[in-house]
Design an enzyme around this catalytic site. Structure first.
Site, PDB file in Angstrom:
ATOM      1  N   ASP A  54       0.853  -1.184   0.000  1.00 29.95           N
ATOM      2  CA  ASP A  54       0.000   0.000   0.000  1.00 29.95           C
ATOM      3  C   ASP A  54       0.894   1.241   0.000  1.00 29.95           C
ATOM      4  O   ASP A  54       1.314   1.692  -1.064  1.00 29.95           O
ATOM      5  CB  ASP A  54      -0.925  -0.075   1.224  1.00 29.95           C
ATOM      6  CG  ASP A  54      -1.939   1.046   1.296  1.00 29.95           C
ATOM      7  OD1 ASP A  54      -2.175   1.707   0.270  1.00 29.95           O
ATOM      8  OD2 ASP A  54      -2.502   1.271   2.380  1.00 29.95           O
TER       9      ASP A  54
ATOM     10  N   ARG B  67      -9.951 -13.053   6.985  1.00 30.37           N
ATOM     11  CA  ARG B  67      -8.723 -13.647   6.446  1.00 30.37           C
ATOM     12  C   ARG B  67      -8.995 -14.991   5.772  1.00 30.37           C
ATOM     13  O   ARG B  67      -8.278 -15.409   4.874  1.00 30.37           O
ATOM     14  CB  ARG B  67      -7.684 -13.865   7.560  1.00 30.37           C
ATOM     15  CG  ARG B  67      -7.121 -12.587   8.156  1.00 30.37           C
ATOM     16  CD  ARG B  67      -5.876 -12.924   8.983  1.00 30.37           C
ATOM     17  NE  ARG B  67      -5.449 -11.845   9.852  1.00 30.37           N
ATOM     18  CZ  ARG B  67      -4.662 -10.834   9.497  1.00 30.37           C
ATOM     19  NH1 ARG B  67      -4.225 -10.753   8.250  1.00 30.37           N
ATOM     20  NH2 ARG B  67      -4.302  -9.910  10.360  1.00 30.37           N
TER      21      ARG B  67
HETATM   22  P1  IMP Z   1       2.127  -0.417   3.797  1.00 29.80           P
HETATM   23  O1  IMP Z   1       3.297  -0.287   4.724  1.00 29.80           O
HETATM   24  O2  IMP Z   1       1.230   0.785   3.828  1.00 29.80           O
HETATM   25  O3  IMP Z   1       2.499  -0.808   2.392  1.00 29.80           O
HETATM   26  O4  IMP Z   1       1.243  -1.484   4.489  1.00 29.80           O
HETATM   27  C1  IMP Z   1       1.072  -2.728   4.073  1.00 29.80           C
HETATM   28  C2  IMP Z   1       0.236  -3.450   5.103  1.00 29.80           C
HETATM   29  O5  IMP Z   1      -0.959  -2.726   5.438  1.00 29.80           O
HETATM   30  C3  IMP Z   1      -0.220  -4.755   4.495  1.00 29.80           C
HETATM   31  O6  IMP Z   1       0.697  -5.772   4.803  1.00 29.80           O
HETATM   32  C4  IMP Z   1      -1.565  -4.949   5.134  1.00 29.80           C
HETATM   33  O7  IMP Z   1      -1.404  -5.621   6.349  1.00 29.80           O
HETATM   34  C5  IMP Z   1      -2.083  -3.563   5.412  1.00 29.80           C
HETATM   35  N1  IMP Z   1      -3.017  -3.114   4.354  1.00 29.80           N
HETATM   36  C6  IMP Z   1      -2.823  -2.129   3.451  1.00 29.80           C
HETATM   37  N2  IMP Z   1      -3.875  -1.998   2.627  1.00 29.80           N
HETATM   38  C7  IMP Z   1      -4.769  -2.943   3.008  1.00 29.80           C
HETATM   39  C8  IMP Z   1      -6.081  -3.334   2.518  1.00 29.80           C
HETATM   40  O8  IMP Z   1      -6.647  -2.789   1.550  1.00 29.80           O
HETATM   41  N3  IMP Z   1      -6.665  -4.355   3.175  1.00 29.80           N
HETATM   42  C9  IMP Z   1      -6.094  -4.996   4.230  1.00 29.80           C
HETATM   43  N4  IMP Z   1      -4.881  -4.678   4.702  1.00 29.80           N
HETATM   44  C10 IMP Z   1      -4.225  -3.647   4.106  1.00 29.80           C
END
Ligand code: IMP
Ligand code: MG
Length: 175
Positions: free
Chosen positions: A103, A165
């Protein structure tokens, strides 16, 4: 409240399994003769990793890590808390990080640096989903299963408040 979108299948289990087979084959070809450690990021990556590892024909080992970000104010600094660390010596090995979704990129950016600092020879990233609209740090993602738009995704390992999940497909929640 959310149940109205649950059951709306965005990506099926069959699509995910075919994609795992395709990426597994690419990984097999790319890392012939290398010492490979596949590292799943708990808990979201478990179903995707289970599919992927069966499709990789290499002499490899697996390990897991659990991480969480420190909180909203420090997320942009890239500070991530390690809740469960590796148990494997990764020095000089090829590390394949298996993640559920990229994300903002903060988590993977941190992990990539962490594994490099622990002596991994090469760190590659393989994610089930990519949500480019959320990106806040620039990061190279080597293998992407599916690109999704800016929605909150659940199922196939991904949760909302630890729920969903176990859904055997990818769906989303309405805001
Ligand atoms: P990042 O550090 O923002 O890239 O976060 C990634 C983590 O955020 C992922 O491993 C997920 O656990 C959580 N995450 C981000 N977007 C989503 C989503 O749309 N659904 C569920 N979990 C998400
Ligand atoms: Mg996660």
């Amino acid at each position: 409240m959310h149940e109205d979108t649950i059951g709306t299948v965005m990506i099926t289990e069959d699509q995910i399994r075919s994609k795992a087979a395709e990426i597994g084959k690419q990984i097999t070809e790319a890392f012939q003769g290398e010492e490979v450690v596949m590292v799943g990021i708990l808990r979201g990556a478990v179903l995707w990793m289970a599919d992927l590892m069966k499709a990789v024909d290499l002499d490899m080992s697996i390990d897991f890590m659990a991480v969480s970000s420190y909180g909203a104010s420090t997320r942009s600094s890239g500070v991530v808390r390690i809740n469960k660390d590796l148990e494997t010596d990764i020095e000089d090995k090829v590390l394949i990080i298996v993640e559920d979704i990229v994300d903002s990129g903060v988590t993977l950016n941190y992990l990539k640096g962490y594994f490099e600092s622990r002596g991994a020879r090469k760190v590659v990233i393989c994610t089930l989903l990519d949500k480019p609209a959320g990106r806040r740090v620039d990061i190279d993602v080597d293998y992407i299963g599916f690109t999704v738009d800016d929605r909150f995704i659940v199922g196939y390992g991904l949760d909302y408040d630890q729920k969903y999940r176990n859904l055997p497909y990818i769906t989303y929640l309405e805001d």
